[in-house]
Write a protein that holds these residues in place. Sequence first.
Motif, PDB file in Angstrom:
ATOM      1  N   GLY A 153       5.273   8.122   2.381  1.00 32.15           N
ATOM      2  CA  GLY A 153       4.200   8.259   1.406  1.00 32.15           C
ATOM      3  C   GLY A 153       4.274   7.189   0.329  1.00 32.15           C
ATOM      4  O   GLY A 153       3.248   6.631  -0.085  1.00 32.15           O
ATOM      5  N   VAL A 154       5.483   6.901  -0.138  1.00 36.70           N
ATOM      6  CA  VAL A 154       5.662   5.859  -1.157  1.00 36.70           C
ATOM      7  C   VAL A 154       5.198   4.506  -0.622  1.00 36.70           C
ATOM      8  O   VAL A 154       4.463   3.760  -1.285  1.00 36.70           O
ATOM      9  CB  VAL A 154       7.136   5.782  -1.605  1.00 36.70           C
ATOM     10  N   ALA A 159       3.233   3.904   1.986  1.00 40.40           N
ATOM     11  CA  ALA A 159       1.796   3.928   2.286  1.00 40.40           C
ATOM     12  C   ALA A 159       0.975   3.710   1.024  1.00 40.40           C
ATOM     13  O   ALA A 159      -0.006   2.963   1.029  1.00 40.40           O
ATOM     14  CB  ALA A 159       1.427   5.254   2.944  1.00 40.40           C
ATOM     15  N   GLN A 160       1.389   4.356  -0.056  1.00 39.40           N
ATOM     16  CA  GLN A 160       0.653   4.196  -1.315  1.00 39.40           C
ATOM     17  C   GLN A 160       0.821   2.786  -1.877  1.00 39.40           C
ATOM     18  O   GLN A 160      -0.146   2.169  -2.346  1.00 39.40           O
ATOM     19  CB  GLN A 160       1.150   5.215  -2.341  1.00 39.40           C
ATOM     20  N   THR A 161       2.023   2.250  -1.795  1.00 35.67           N
ATOM     21  CA  THR A 161       2.287   0.916  -2.325  1.00 35.67           C
ATOM     22  C   THR A 161       1.505  -0.153  -1.575  1.00 35.67           C
ATOM     23  O   THR A 161       0.944  -1.077  -2.183  1.00 35.67           O
ATOM     24  CB  THR A 161       3.792   0.589  -2.245  1.00 35.67           C
ATOM     25  N   ASP A 202      -1.089   0.472   0.609  1.00 35.14           N
ATOM     26  CA  ASP A 202      -2.402   0.944   1.059  1.00 35.14           C
ATOM     27  C   ASP A 202      -2.449   0.970   2.589  1.00 35.14           C
ATOM     28  O   ASP A 202      -3.329   0.392   3.222  1.00 35.14           O
ATOM     29  CB  ASP A 202      -3.525   0.056   0.506  1.00 35.14           C
ATOM     30  N   GLU A 209      -1.772   3.231   6.442  1.00 39.22           N
ATOM     31  CA  GLU A 209      -1.725   4.529   7.098  1.00 39.22           C
ATOM     32  C   GLU A 209      -0.271   4.958   7.225  1.00 39.22           C
ATOM     33  O   GLU A 209       0.638   4.134   7.254  1.00 39.22           O
ATOM     34  CB  GLU A 209      -2.371   4.444   8.487  1.00 39.22           C
TER      35      GLU A 209
END
Length: 250
Positions: free
Chosen positions: A194-195, A197-199, A201, A203
Amino acid sequence: MTDHREREIIQAFVDLSNELVDDYDVVEILTRLTTSCTQLLGVDSAGLLLANGRGALHLAASSSDRAHHLEVLQLQRDEGPCLDCFRAGEVVIVPDLAAETERWPQFCRAARDVDFRSVHALPMRLRDTVLGTLGLFGEQAGRLDDEDLALAQALAHVVSVAVVNEKAAADLATINAQLQHALTSRIIVEQAKGVIAQTGDLEMSVAFSVLRRYARDHGRRLSEVASEVVGRQLHGATLLAHARAAAILP
């Protein structure tokens, strides 16, 4: 069996055996099982559920986001072939999910929505203890032949031993502790995904590839790298830069 496929099967067992020689990473072993199944068995995705010390199932690994979604849905809705497999300790074969809508209405609808038409669920066991289930998902209706089913079960057996550690297999408390460790490690990996993916952008499946590649290239355990990402000792941007250098990201 073609010579090429025979070599692939041998290589899969060699890779698993090599992982077990040293202080292996259980999350990597579980992930390798799901990817090996898709490569060797002609299925499109695979997922693995493990039970904790109280007998509650949790997602431990998946080869795709679609398999991840279906395995989690079974746990949330308390229905599906993998749950039935775990409870009975027996293989559940579903050649055509369209014929099972009354048995698992929510699961069948969700499977159809992500283009799966068949499922094979195999128990992961050690002696009389059912540890979890291996779910094999196909986009086409049909049944795996007996040879492929036997191969899938053999792969699951090897990984079952890896999860609990063969030397301590007679100790139920140790089995439960090893299972809990595997599940806890997986939770940390999911958080790290999740970290990343967020960093970046990305999937979640791509974020996992970034995390896994970094751990492998640095000779480190996947769960340890994930823990450092979650704890901010290792920045997601560092893993993304490594992935770009390794040409797995543009």
